[in-house]
Design an enzyme around this catalytic site. Structure first.
Site, PDB file in Angstrom:
ATOM      1  N   ASP A  97     -10.529   8.351 -21.759  1.00  0.00           N
ATOM      2  CA  ASP A  97      -9.771   9.440 -21.216  1.00  0.00           C
ATOM      3  C   ASP A  97      -8.414   9.199 -22.464  1.00  0.00           C
ATOM      4  O   ASP A  97      -8.861   9.806 -23.033  1.00  0.00           O
ATOM      5  CB  ASP A  97      -9.086   9.180 -20.023  1.00  0.00           C
ATOM      6  CG  ASP A  97      -8.415  11.162 -19.665  1.00  0.00           C
ATOM      7  OD1 ASP A  97      -8.219  11.682 -20.571  1.00  0.00           O
ATOM      8  OD2 ASP A  97      -8.453  11.253 -18.696  1.00  0.00           O
ATOM      9  N   ASP A 107     -11.154   5.666  -9.430  1.00  0.00           N
ATOM     10  CA  ASP A 107     -10.867   6.471  -7.836  1.00  0.00           C
ATOM     11  C   ASP A 107      -9.368   7.903  -8.288  1.00  0.00           C
ATOM     12  O   ASP A 107      -9.462   8.140  -8.853  1.00  0.00           O
ATOM     13  CB  ASP A 107     -10.019   5.022  -7.741  1.00  0.00           C
ATOM     14  CG  ASP A 107      -8.495   4.928  -8.713  1.00  0.00           C
ATOM     15  OD1 ASP A 107      -8.596   5.289  -9.183  1.00  0.00           O
ATOM     16  OD2 ASP A 107      -7.165   5.163  -7.901  1.00  0.00           O
ATOM     17  N   ASP A 126     -14.798   1.472 -17.707  1.00  0.00           N
ATOM     18  CA  ASP A 126     -15.296   2.619 -16.526  1.00  0.00           C
ATOM     19  C   ASP A 126     -15.271   4.091 -17.443  1.00  0.00           C
ATOM     20  O   ASP A 126     -16.139   4.784 -18.236  1.00  0.00           O
ATOM     21  CB  ASP A 126     -15.230   3.221 -15.193  1.00  0.00           C
ATOM     22  CG  ASP A 126     -13.581   3.300 -14.854  1.00  0.00           C
ATOM     23  OD1 ASP A 126     -12.548   2.783 -16.450  1.00  0.00           O
ATOM     24  OD2 ASP A 126     -12.723   3.423 -13.935  1.00  0.00           O
TER      25      ASP A 126
END
Ligand code: PRP
Length: 185
Positions: A106, A162, A103
């Site tokens: 980072d 999340d 997703d």
């Protein structure tokens, strides 16, 4: 849940449109490989489950699915605690073309852990596909093959992402209000 949202970064229609574009590109690339190796798509759980479910339904070629669960942001963490493989359900990937789906990119710790793992397991090739790439030096340095959106270096949730295992079911990519991120459990 809606009251915790600070702002909508990417609305659901833009996500859907971009997912279709990415799927078209992936389909074209894998179709033109001139390679008879079969394809295995591997979502990195839990965050990639929604993106991957939408993506693969737009890829009309024969494929299998494997799964791997990696955690770096346990609980209420908003900074990486280091990537750790929690479980995997990968059938034999030897001599298969693998598309890893995540997703968000980072720190790159997660893909940096999983790509070599799949290669060690004998995959013929490993391509990487992320919906979001954060604007920070380590994310930008990682050579992902498919990138949906470049986003600011902010903590985001929704569409699978999340905070403390909540907000994954929001259909948009959003930021949360500061007091929600800072609230004591
Ligand atoms: C998140 C996200 C990516 C990873 C990206 O997973 O889903 O897999 O972090 O960050 P990195 O580039 O810094 O490694 P998380 O550890 O929160 O687990 P989850 O998928 O269960 O949400």
């Amino acid at each position: 849940m809606q009251g915790d949202i600070d702002r909508i970064l990417i609305p659901r229609q833009r996500i859907a449109q971009r997912v279709r574009e990415m799927a078209r590109q992936i389909t074209a690339d894998f179709s033109s490989d001139g390679d008879s190796c079969e394809i295995t798509i591997v979502p990195i759980l839990t965050g990639a489950m929604i993106f991957c479910a939408d993506l693969i339904r737009e890829i009309p070629i024969s494929l299998r699915i494997g799964m791997i669960t990696v955690s770096s942001y346990p609980g209420r963490s908003v900074a990486s605690q280091g990537a750790e493989v929690l479980s995997r359900q990968l059938e034999d990937v030897r001599s298969r073309r693998v598309l890893l789906v995540d997703d968000i990119l980072d720190t790159g710790n997660t893909l940096g852990l999983v790509v070599p793992l799949l290669k060690e397991m004998g995959a013929a090739s490993v391509r990487t596909c992320v919906l979001l790439r954060k604007d920070n030096p380590t994310a930008l340095a990682f050579q992902a093959d498919y990138i949906g959106f470049d986003i600011p270096n902010e903590f985001v949730v929704g569409y699978g992402l999340d905070f403390n295992n909540h907000y994954r079911n929001l259909p948009e990519i959003v930021t949360l209000k500061q007091h929600v991120l800072e609230a004591r459990p």
